[in-house]
Design a protein around this motif. Structure first.
Motif, PDB file in Angstrom:
ATOM      1  N   ALA A 164     -37.032 -34.274 -24.092  1.00  0.00           N
ATOM      2  CA  ALA A 164     -36.117 -33.614 -23.287  1.00  0.00           C
ATOM      3  C   ALA A 164     -35.422 -32.439 -24.291  1.00  0.00           C
ATOM      4  O   ALA A 164     -35.226 -32.649 -25.596  1.00  0.00           O
ATOM      5  CB  ALA A 164     -34.843 -34.462 -23.026  1.00  0.00           C
ATOM      6  N   HIS A 165     -35.498 -31.263 -23.453  1.00  0.00           N
ATOM      7  CA  HIS A 165     -34.998 -29.956 -24.066  1.00  0.00           C
ATOM      8  C   HIS A 165     -35.869 -29.011 -24.897  1.00  0.00           C
ATOM      9  O   HIS A 165     -36.461 -28.289 -24.519  1.00  0.00           O
ATOM     10  CB  HIS A 165     -33.634 -30.379 -25.084  1.00  0.00           C
ATOM     11  CG  HIS A 165     -32.636 -31.123 -24.529  1.00  0.00           C
ATOM     12  ND1 HIS A 165     -31.570 -30.522 -23.608  1.00  0.00           N
ATOM     13  CD2 HIS A 165     -32.367 -32.439 -24.421  1.00  0.00           C
ATOM     14  CE1 HIS A 165     -30.726 -31.466 -23.044  1.00  0.00           C
ATOM     15  NE2 HIS A 165     -31.099 -32.713 -23.564  1.00  0.00           N
ATOM     16  N   GLY A 166     -36.391 -29.555 -26.040  1.00  0.00           N
ATOM     17  CA  GLY A 166     -37.309 -28.542 -26.851  1.00  0.00           C
ATOM     18  C   GLY A 166     -37.084 -27.139 -27.014  1.00  0.00           C
ATOM     19  O   GLY A 166     -37.876 -26.470 -27.044  1.00  0.00           O
ATOM     20  N   THR A 170     -31.585 -32.932 -15.031  1.00  0.00           N
ATOM     21  CA  THR A 170     -30.222 -32.500 -14.917  1.00  0.00           C
ATOM     22  C   THR A 170     -29.350 -32.926 -16.110  1.00  0.00           C
ATOM     23  O   THR A 170     -28.419 -32.234 -16.649  1.00  0.00           O
ATOM     24  CB  THR A 170     -29.616 -33.416 -13.758  1.00  0.00           C
ATOM     25  OG1 THR A 170     -29.744 -34.867 -14.029  1.00  0.00           O
ATOM     26  CG2 THR A 170     -30.263 -32.771 -12.362  1.00  0.00           C
ATOM     27  N   ASP A 171     -29.888 -33.832 -17.011  1.00  0.00           N
ATOM     28  CA  ASP A 171     -29.132 -34.193 -17.923  1.00  0.00           C
ATOM     29  C   ASP A 171     -27.773 -34.725 -17.935  1.00  0.00           C
ATOM     30  O   ASP A 171     -26.808 -34.361 -18.745  1.00  0.00           O
ATOM     31  CB  ASP A 171     -29.499 -33.184 -19.325  1.00  0.00           C
ATOM     32  CG  ASP A 171     -29.134 -34.166 -20.600  1.00  0.00           C
ATOM     33  OD1 ASP A 171     -28.989 -35.227 -20.873  1.00  0.00           O
ATOM     34  OD2 ASP A 171     -28.680 -33.060 -21.311  1.00  0.00           O
ATOM     35  N   CYS A 172     -27.307 -35.248 -16.685  1.00  0.00           N
ATOM     36  CA  CYS A 172     -26.109 -35.611 -16.524  1.00  0.00           C
ATOM     37  C   CYS A 172     -25.715 -36.668 -17.713  1.00  0.00           C
ATOM     38  O   CYS A 172     -26.568 -37.461 -18.270  1.00  0.00           O
ATOM     39  CB  CYS A 172     -26.190 -36.465 -15.265  1.00  0.00           C
ATOM     40  SG  CYS A 172     -24.766 -37.522 -15.199  1.00  0.00           S
ATOM     41  N   ILE A 219     -32.191 -37.875 -16.962  1.00  0.00           N
ATOM     42  CA  ILE A 219     -30.863 -37.974 -16.668  1.00  0.00           C
ATOM     43  C   ILE A 219     -30.355 -39.280 -17.050  1.00  0.00           C
ATOM     44  O   ILE A 219     -30.985 -40.422 -17.060  1.00  0.00           O
ATOM     45  CB  ILE A 219     -30.819 -38.086 -15.139  1.00  0.00           C
ATOM     46  CG1 ILE A 219     -29.395 -38.387 -14.522  1.00  0.00           C
ATOM     47  CG2 ILE A 219     -31.670 -39.017 -14.460  1.00  0.00           C
ATOM     48  CD1 ILE A 219     -29.087 -38.427 -13.039  1.00  0.00           C
ATOM     49  N   HIS A 220     -28.986 -39.378 -17.489  1.00  0.00           N
ATOM     50  CA  HIS A 220     -28.294 -40.638 -18.302  1.00  0.00           C
ATOM     51  C   HIS A 220     -27.515 -41.179 -17.027  1.00  0.00           C
ATOM     52  O   HIS A 220     -26.325 -40.837 -16.912  1.00  0.00           O
ATOM     53  CB  HIS A 220     -27.350 -40.055 -19.365  1.00  0.00           C
ATOM     54  CG  HIS A 220     -28.173 -39.371 -20.560  1.00  0.00           C
ATOM     55  ND1 HIS A 220     -28.709 -40.017 -21.789  1.00  0.00           N
ATOM     56  CD2 HIS A 220     -28.726 -38.261 -20.596  1.00  0.00           C
ATOM     57  CE1 HIS A 220     -29.341 -39.144 -22.475  1.00  0.00           C
ATOM     58  NE2 HIS A 220     -29.396 -38.189 -21.904  1.00  0.00           N
ATOM     59  N   ALA A 221     -27.950 -42.213 -16.560  1.00  0.00           N
ATOM     60  CA  ALA A 221     -27.097 -42.753 -15.493  1.00  0.00           C
ATOM     61  C   ALA A 221     -25.808 -43.116 -15.802  1.00  0.00           C
ATOM     62  O   ALA A 221     -24.625 -43.100 -15.099  1.00  0.00           O
ATOM     63  CB  ALA A 221     -27.585 -44.083 -14.683  1.00  0.00           C
ATOM     64  N   THR A 259     -37.465 -39.180 -24.957  1.00  0.00           N
ATOM     65  CA  THR A 259     -36.626 -39.004 -26.133  1.00  0.00           C
ATOM     66  C   THR A 259     -36.093 -37.734 -26.202  1.00  0.00           C
ATOM     67  O   THR A 259     -36.509 -37.043 -25.206  1.00  0.00           O
ATOM     68  CB  THR A 259     -37.216 -39.576 -27.497  1.00  0.00           C
ATOM     69  OG1 THR A 259     -36.107 -39.405 -28.259  1.00  0.00           O
ATOM     70  CG2 THR A 259     -38.191 -38.419 -27.833  1.00  0.00           C
ATOM     71  N   HIS A 260     -35.012 -37.371 -26.874  1.00  0.00           N
ATOM     72  CA  HIS A 260     -34.603 -35.958 -26.804  1.00  0.00           C
ATOM     73  C   HIS A 260     -35.356 -35.300 -28.173  1.00  0.00           C
ATOM     74  O   HIS A 260     -35.574 -35.882 -29.125  1.00  0.00           O
ATOM     75  CB  HIS A 260     -33.201 -36.057 -27.262  1.00  0.00           C
ATOM     76  CG  HIS A 260     -32.076 -36.388 -26.055  1.00  0.00           C
ATOM     77  ND1 HIS A 260     -32.015 -37.778 -25.936  1.00  0.00           N
ATOM     78  CD2 HIS A 260     -31.597 -35.951 -25.001  1.00  0.00           C
ATOM     79  CE1 HIS A 260     -31.426 -37.957 -24.914  1.00  0.00           C
ATOM     80  NE2 HIS A 260     -31.047 -36.842 -24.280  1.00  0.00           N
ATOM     81  N   ILE A 261     -35.494 -33.941 -27.928  1.00  0.00           N
ATOM     82  CA  ILE A 261     -36.000 -33.212 -29.197  1.00  0.00           C
ATOM     83  C   ILE A 261     -35.503 -31.808 -29.276  1.00  0.00           C
ATOM     84  O   ILE A 261     -35.176 -31.196 -28.165  1.00  0.00           O
ATOM     85  CB  ILE A 261     -37.584 -33.238 -29.154  1.00  0.00           C
ATOM     86  CG1 ILE A 261     -38.174 -32.949 -30.622  1.00  0.00           C
ATOM     87  CG2 ILE A 261     -38.077 -32.396 -28.146  1.00  0.00           C
ATOM     88  CD1 ILE A 261     -39.542 -33.283 -30.800  1.00  0.00           C
TER      89      ILE A 261
HETATM   90 FE    FE Z   1     -29.898 -36.301 -22.503  1.00  0.00          FE
END
Ligand code: FE
Ligand code: GUN
Length: 447
Positions: A272-274, A323-325, A78-80, A233-235
């Motif tokens: 995150a994601h993949g 949630t990846d807000c 989640i990105h605050a 991290t994101h991927i």
């Molecule tokens: Fe994200």
């Protein structure tokens, strides 16, 4: 000092390694000093109370039908700082969305007053939604990230907090040099660790390979290794992004290889994601014991793609929900479970593969998240010895979307909560055995 034992008696639901959802009638849980000291059938109560001086010494809460206890939710991504954008700006795909909406918003967190204002709202909302543990991204600004830690601490949430690293392919108003990025990350990590608050841990946060060069990723990996830190991290979130990474890192075999060669992949790494990971990449992810944060709301809202979460689970990869807000428009883990089920159903409709059930969605929102964060020895279910991070649910409360009928079993009630639950159903939100809900409601008109 020893805190007195308190006991809750009634219906419970949780996951174990063997079973994604166990729903139990008439059980008792005993909590002392924030830890679970027993969890058993209710007829064993007197046996468990003996060492504590019997019933007269103990506070006992007896739940009614429609009330039950589950582990606190764990949001693994989640990105605050993106919370002000929740529910807006979803018309663009990832890379344009970052440029147009996300980077301009995050850049504002240089201003500490703005940061405090937003983080106060964000943390309150996330905790009110029953997320007792959150794995947060902050921004590149160390002092604003410390503000986020202050606010998490004030409300008693459990969290990982990451100062974001970005030294390339980022707008000139929101970028750092590799040297700054590393030294500021050290400053952040040391400041958080100095506080010796077990509940709030720093996490190394290279935003994604596009925004960090090899040199920066190497130094961050070394820092994580030296201090035993987590990494996030994101991927492989979108096809365009995967192609871009291929161009930016032509000497690497694939996206996973970029992180692997930098030394960023370990059992404490949250990816995150993949969505577009190949078989070969997934094998490396599994071998390194990394966890995947599946973010179904985000993946649908900004049209990144359909993650085959069943395949990840079947391959034995650790998976939690995020949630990846604000790529995802909601900070609610009930929403994340529902989106996860919908995405899996659509995938099954289009491919005739098998879909997940509400049981796996529940597991990913709780124990799966703890596994992804490599803290399943401390939280995630009701095993004796773990911290009591839990939600007391009441499906009959004002504001509930749930009605129960005479023929509804306890499994039905739990299932209805997954599909129809919201924050109005949470009557207690425990972190380390302390109810943090009264503090959240204090001074707030909304409940
Ligand atoms: Fe994200
Ligand atoms: N990839 C790099 N940064 C981001 C971000 O902020 N959100 C999402 N969803 N993906 C990203």
């Amino acid at each position: 000092m020893d805190q007195p034992l308190f006991v809750i008696r009634g219906m419970f639901a949780h996951s174990t390694i063997e079973n994604p959802l166990i729903v139990l009638a008439d059980h008792i849980i005993g909590v002392s000093n924030g830890k679970i000291v027993f969890f058993d059938q209710a007829d064993q109560l007197d046996k468990h109370l003996q060492p504590f001086g019997g019933r007269s010494k103990v506070s006992l809460t007896e739940l009614k039908r429609g009330q039950f206890v589950i582990p606190g939710f764990i949001d693994t991504h989640i990105h605050a700082p993106q919370y002000p954008n929740s529910g807006k700006g979803l018309d663009l795909g990832l890379l344009e969305w970052l440029e147009k909406y996300t980077f301009p918003t995050e850049a504002k967190f240089k201003d500490l007053e703005f940061a405090e204002h937003v983080y106060e709202k964000a943390v309150r909302r996330v905790l009110r939604n029953g997320t007792t543990t959150a794995c947060y991204y902050g921004t590149i600004h160390t002092d604003a990230c410390m503000k986020l830690c202050d606010i998490i601490d004030k409300y008693g949430q459990r969290a990982f907090v990451g100062k974001v690293n970005m030294n390339q392919n980022s707008p000139e108003y929101y970028i750092e040099t590799a040297e700054e990025s590393t030294s500021e990350t050290e400053r952040f990590v040391d400041s958080v660790l100095e506080r010796k608050n077990q509940r709030i841990q720093p996490i190394i946060t290279p935003r994604f390979a596009a925004s960090c060069d090899d040199k920066l990723m190497n130094s961050l990996a070394k820092l994580a290794h030296d201090k035993g830190l987590h990494i996030q991290t994101h991927i492989s979130e979108t096809k365009d992004e995967v192609a871009w990474i291929g161009n930016l890192f032509p000497d690497h075999d694939h996206y996973v290889d970029v992180y692997d060669k930098a030394g960023l992949l370990s059992k404490r790494t949250v990816l995150a994601h993949g969505i577009y990971l190949t078989t070969e990449e997934r094998k490396i992810v599994k071998d390194r014991e990394c966890g995947i944060s599946h973010c179904p709301n985000s993946n649908t809202s900004i049209r990144s793609g359909t993650c085959d979460v069943k395949q990840l689970l079947d391959e034995g990869i650790k998976v939690g929900l995020g949630t990846d807000c604000s790529g995802g428009y909601s900070t609610s883990m009930n929403d994340a479970m529902r989106c996860c089920l919908h995405v899996s159903n659509f995938h099954a409709i289009h491919t005739e593969k098998i879909h997940i059930s509400h049981r796996e969605a529940f597991m990913m929102a709780t124990l799966g998240g703890a596994q992804v964060l490599d803290i399943a020895d401390r939280i995630g279910n009701f095993e004796v010895g773990k911290a009591f991070d839990a939600l007391v649910i009441d499906v009959t409360k004002e504001g509930s979307q749930i009605d129960i009928f005479e023929n509804d079993t306890i499994d039905d009630i739990l299932q209805k909560f997954i599909y129809l639950g919201n924050e109005h159903n949470f009557t207690r939100i425990y972190v380390d055995g302390a109810d943090v809900l009264p503090m959240l409601l204090k001074g707030s008109q909304k409940s």
